[in-house]
Design an enzyme around this catalytic site. Structure first.
Site, PDB file in Angstrom:
ATOM      1  N   CYS A 159     -25.234 -15.675 -85.483  1.00 23.95           N
ATOM      2  CA  CYS A 159     -24.680 -14.919 -84.363  1.00 23.95           C
ATOM      3  C   CYS A 159     -23.183 -14.781 -84.605  1.00 23.95           C
ATOM      4  CB  CYS A 159     -24.974 -15.641 -83.045  1.00 23.95           C
ATOM      5  SG  CYS A 159     -24.609 -14.665 -81.580  1.00 23.95           S
ATOM      6  N   CYS A 353     -24.936  -2.903 -79.963  1.00 21.29           N
ATOM      7  CA  CYS A 353     -24.038  -4.027 -79.675  1.00 21.29           C
ATOM      8  C   CYS A 353     -22.652  -3.526 -79.278  1.00 21.29           C
ATOM      9  CB  CYS A 353     -23.925  -4.936 -80.896  1.00 21.29           C
ATOM     10  SG  CYS A 353     -22.920  -6.411 -80.613  1.00 21.29           S
TER      11      CYS A 353
END
Length: 430
Positions: A159, A353
């Site tokens: 991540c 995103c």
């Protein structure tokens, strides 16, 4: 009546419960097992860590909305999953039986894999709101006594966006506090290059993020393996692309936030046939476990192999929209099983995103998330910051009213040409 259980009430688990209720109707039982009764919007944690949000602003109480939607909540949390027995053992010794299960646990944070890493060691975290609140206290100390800062992601992390996001949010907060000139910043990452993101880049993220780093006076070390962390000092081995030692670094710091590697949570880790060696849930293209055919999985807990070979282990991120596409496919497939038919829906795994930088940001769209892609786009600008704020408010409202996908969201996605499901293939009957 079918009994469907969801293990976990994070981004994937809550939306999973809502979508199951929508598609299955009131005649089937839906239960959610989670440690606690609050939903927390994790993407806002970087803002919590610098005081731009408090806990109450990013949390939602699941008790009233679950009651309204006739979803049973077991807030004790899970001690152990027993898939061969179709039951979840709870921490108080009780059990939840199920006919179908969706594992949506999120990750266990593997701080212990690196000596001195994490809130119990010498670095901060933004993976949980409790960690972010601890980081806020450390941020306040940094403002009072400025010094070097290290931000980044450890070996095995999957991540990376939040690490970049926090570096720039911290930069903005320090500028607002008029102390940025006394805070040298270094970005330490397992990625082979800036902007890799665990995805071998998306669009021109390499150029975009390198440019942002230079403009914000942030130095970086890639192919970085953190050896250990001591009070005020981080020992880092920088490797060459072929895995040989390039340089050893001793980096001083007054503040550090490092994202750890993820692994499966203890309740599921080590179950033969269910998980891989890291404890992530094995799943086929329908999100279904190959061994336990009534078990599905969505979100960070799903096992996805890395994108290509890297000198330092780099995991694959599971972005919010990608998770929602898993949820939609899973709800559809469970409904088909209840009807006596086979699953036929496959998630797109498209990635959308928004990485906020405090007064700007970077956005990207990858369709699908794993290359080769049909769409590979990234862009930056002040509009990303405004879009992130809007998304935070919108998503929390969606959680609080119990809707998985309001009508206007569906229209917006269609307008952008983004689909949650691939074309459904139905086998012809003999």
């Amino acid at each position: 009546m079918a009994r469907v259980a969801v293990l976990g009430a994070g981004l994937g688990g809550v939306i999973m419960a809502y979508e199951l209720r929508d598609i299955l109707g009131p005649q089937h039982e839906i239960a959610v097992v989670n440690k606690g009764s609050k939903y927390s919007f994790v993407p806002s944690n970087p803002w919590v860590a610098v005081g731009w949000r408090d806990r109450e602003a990013i949390e939602a109480d699941l008790v009233p909305v679950f009651a309204k939607r006739d979803i049973r909540l077991h807030a004790q949390g899970a001690a152990r999953l027993h898939p061969a027995e179709n039951r979840i053992e709870l921490t108080d010794g009780a059990s939840v039986a199920y006919d179908y299960l969706v594992v949506a646990t999120g990750p266990d944070l593997a701080f212990d894999e690196i000596e001195g890493l994490g809130p119990d060691g010498h670095t901060q975290s933004i993976c949980h709101v409790d960690h972010a609140l601890m980081a806020k206290q450390a941020f306040d100390r940094l403002v009072k006594a400025p010094g070097p800062v290290i931000i980044g992601a450890a070996q095995g992390a999957s991540c990376y966006g939040p690490a970049y996001e926090f570096a720039f949010v911290l930069d903005k907060a320090l500028r607002d506090a008029k102390v940025r000139d006394r805070v040298p910043m270094t970005f330490v990452t397992a990625e082979p290059y800036v902007g890799h993101l665990g995805l071998d880049g998306v669009g021109d993220t390499k150029t975009l993020l390198e440019s942002e780093m230079r403009q914000h006076h942030v130095k970086w070390i890639c192919n970085a393996k953190i050896d250990r962390v001591e009070a005020g000092r981080m020992l880092v081995s920088e490797l060459t692309d072929d895995g040989a030692l390039k340089t050893s670094h001793e980096l001083p710091f007054a503040f550090s936030m490092i994202l750890p590697a993820f692994r499966g949570v203890p309740a599921v880790r080590g179950i033969d046939g269910l998980t891989n060696p890291r404890g992530f849930i094995l799943a086929d293209k329908h999100q279904r476990n190959p061994t336990f055919r009534n078990v599905f999985s969505v979100g960070v807990c799903v096992a996805i192999p890395p994108v290509g070979k890297t000198a330092v282990p780099v995991g694959v991120p599971k972005t919010g929209f990608m998770i929602e596409s898993m949820v939609t496919a899973t709800a559809h497939n469970i409904a088909r099983l209840i009807e006596g038919r086979e699953p036929d829906a496959e998630a797109t795994w498209n990635a959308v995103c928004l990485a906020d930088f405090g007064d700007g940001g970077v956005a990207f769209v990858a369709q699908p998330q794993i290359p080769p892609r049909n769409v590979n786009w990234s862009s930056s600008g002040r509009w990303v910051h405004a879009a992130k704020i809007g998304f935070e408010r919108y998503f929390l409202r969606k959680i609080r009213i119990g809707k998985s996908e309001p009508f206007y969201e569906r229209l917006a996605l269609q307008a952008l040409g983004i689909d949650k499901l691939k074309a459904i293939k139905i086998e012809e009957e003999a």
